[in-house]
Design an enzyme around this catalytic site. Structure first.
Site, PDB file in Angstrom:
ATOM      1  N   VAL A   1       0.730  -1.213  -0.046  1.00 42.01           N
ATOM      2  CA  VAL A   1      -0.031  -0.020  -0.072  1.00 42.01           C
ATOM      3  C   VAL A   1       0.788   1.196   0.093  1.00 42.01           C
ATOM      4  O   VAL A   1       2.172   1.125   0.278  1.00 42.01           O
ATOM      5  CB  VAL A   1      -1.128  -0.151   1.126  1.00 42.01           C
ATOM      6  CG1 VAL A   1      -1.941  -1.036   1.067  1.00 42.01           C
ATOM      7  CG2 VAL A   1      -0.290   0.086   2.415  1.00 42.01           C
ATOM      8  N   SER A   2       0.379   2.300  -0.481  1.00 41.99           N
ATOM      9  CA  SER A   2       1.187   3.619  -0.665  1.00 41.99           C
ATOM     10  C   SER A   2       1.297   4.310   0.795  1.00 41.99           C
ATOM     11  O   SER A   2       2.412   5.206   0.739  1.00 41.99           O
ATOM     12  CB  SER A   2       0.459   4.502  -1.598  1.00 41.99           C
ATOM     13  OG  SER A   2       0.396   3.815  -2.768  1.00 41.99           O
ATOM     14  N   THR A   3       0.496   4.102   1.667  1.00 38.03           N
ATOM     15  CA  THR A   3       0.626   5.017   2.789  1.00 38.03           C
ATOM     16  C   THR A   3       0.365   4.427   4.054  1.00 38.03           C
ATOM     17  O   THR A   3      -0.427   3.212   4.077  1.00 38.03           O
ATOM     18  CB  THR A   3      -0.216   6.269   2.811  1.00 38.03           C
ATOM     19  OG1 THR A   3      -1.470   5.823   2.917  1.00 38.03           O
ATOM     20  CG2 THR A   3      -0.117   7.199   1.450  1.00 38.03           C
TER      21      THR A   3
ATOM     22  N   GLN B   1      -3.560   3.485   4.631  1.00 41.98           N
ATOM     23  CA  GLN B   1      -4.074   2.518   3.869  1.00 41.98           C
ATOM     24  C   GLN B   1      -3.789   1.157   4.647  1.00 41.98           C
ATOM     25  O   GLN B   1      -2.734   1.039   5.373  1.00 41.98           O
ATOM     26  CB  GLN B   1      -3.753   2.410   2.319  1.00 41.98           C
ATOM     27  CG  GLN B   1      -3.900   3.674   1.470  1.00 41.98           C
ATOM     28  CD  GLN B   1      -3.437   3.614   0.169  1.00 41.98           C
ATOM     29  OE1 GLN B   1      -2.468   3.350   0.082  1.00 41.98           O
ATOM     30  NE2 GLN B   1      -4.323   3.861  -0.838  1.00 41.98           N
TER      31      GLN B   1
ATOM     32  N   ILE C   1       4.778   1.910   1.180  1.00 44.43           N
ATOM     33  CA  ILE C   1       5.571   2.875   0.460  1.00 44.43           C
ATOM     34  C   ILE C   1       4.883   2.935  -0.956  1.00 44.43           C
ATOM     35  O   ILE C   1       4.225   1.892  -1.556  1.00 44.43           O
ATOM     36  CB  ILE C   1       6.915   2.027   0.506  1.00 44.43           C
ATOM     37  CG1 ILE C   1       7.976   3.211  -0.082  1.00 44.43           C
ATOM     38  CG2 ILE C   1       7.171   0.728  -0.487  1.00 44.43           C
ATOM     39  CD1 ILE C   1       9.149   2.585   0.374  1.00 44.43           C
TER      40      ILE C   1
END
Length: 194
Positions: A16-18, A21, A49
């Site tokens: 996931v990006s953040t 999430q 990341i």
């Protein structure tokens, strides 16, 4: 144990990006898939990341474990969770193929343990190679066009004819800026060869 003999070990990769999430949705689908197929989960690899980030510790660990053949299958929720570009995806899949490791993308329903999955992998590989060839051809054509237009041959090397023209125009008292404009070269090039 699957009905076909020894159960295959699966490496599950999620990203996931953040921090806001969660990988819960991905994990729920992937765990269910492993159970349905009668596989054994080897390990969960999770990165929180951005996909554009160059360093992903869990993915790097997964690739290292793959090279040691610690599992039989890599399972991801979607291609874009695994790779940030088609080239990265194709390179990763080529490595897995070389190591005898299958790759499954749950959402895209790509499974290299099947004939159709292998076909799609080969089509993607051919497309990526075609794309690399087109880019290489465009770069070569661009370099050739620049050489023909400016007389610049390679990084910072100026054709002898342009160097001679620079000397002549400077000796005639024409300003560096006007010489650069007239010969379609950078002012720095004129200063270098005046």
């Amino acid at each position: 144990m699957s009905m076909f003999g020894k159960s295959k070990k699966v490496a599950i990769y999620t990203r996931v990006s953040t921090d806001e999430q969660k990988t819960d949705l991905q994990l729920m689908d992937l765990k269910e898939y492993v159970q349905r197929r009668g596989y054994e989960t080897f390990q969960f690899y999770e990165d929180i990341i951005s996909g554009a980030a160059k360093e992903r510790k869990s993915l790097d660990q997964l690739m290292d474990d793959a090279k040691k053949r610690k599992f039989d299958i890599v399972l991801v929720w979607k291609f874009d969770r695994f790779a940030r570009s088609l080239k990265m995806l194709v390179d990763g899949l080529a490595l897995f193929q070389e190591l005898g490791i299958d790759f499954i993308s749950y959402k895209e329903n790509i499974d290299t343990t099947t004939s159709m999955g292998k076909l799609i992998f080969n089509i993607n590989s051919a497309y990526a190679e075609f794309e690399r060839d087109i880019i290489r051809d465009r770069v070569k054509a661009g370099i050739k066009a620049k050489r023909e237009k400016t007389g610049i041959w390679g990084r910072g090397k100026v054709a002898d004819t342009i160097q001679t023209q620079i000397h002549e125009l400077i000796n005639q008292g024409i300003s560096i800026r006007n010489v650069a404009k007239q010969l379609n070269v950078a002012k720095g090039t004129v200063m270098k060869y005046k």
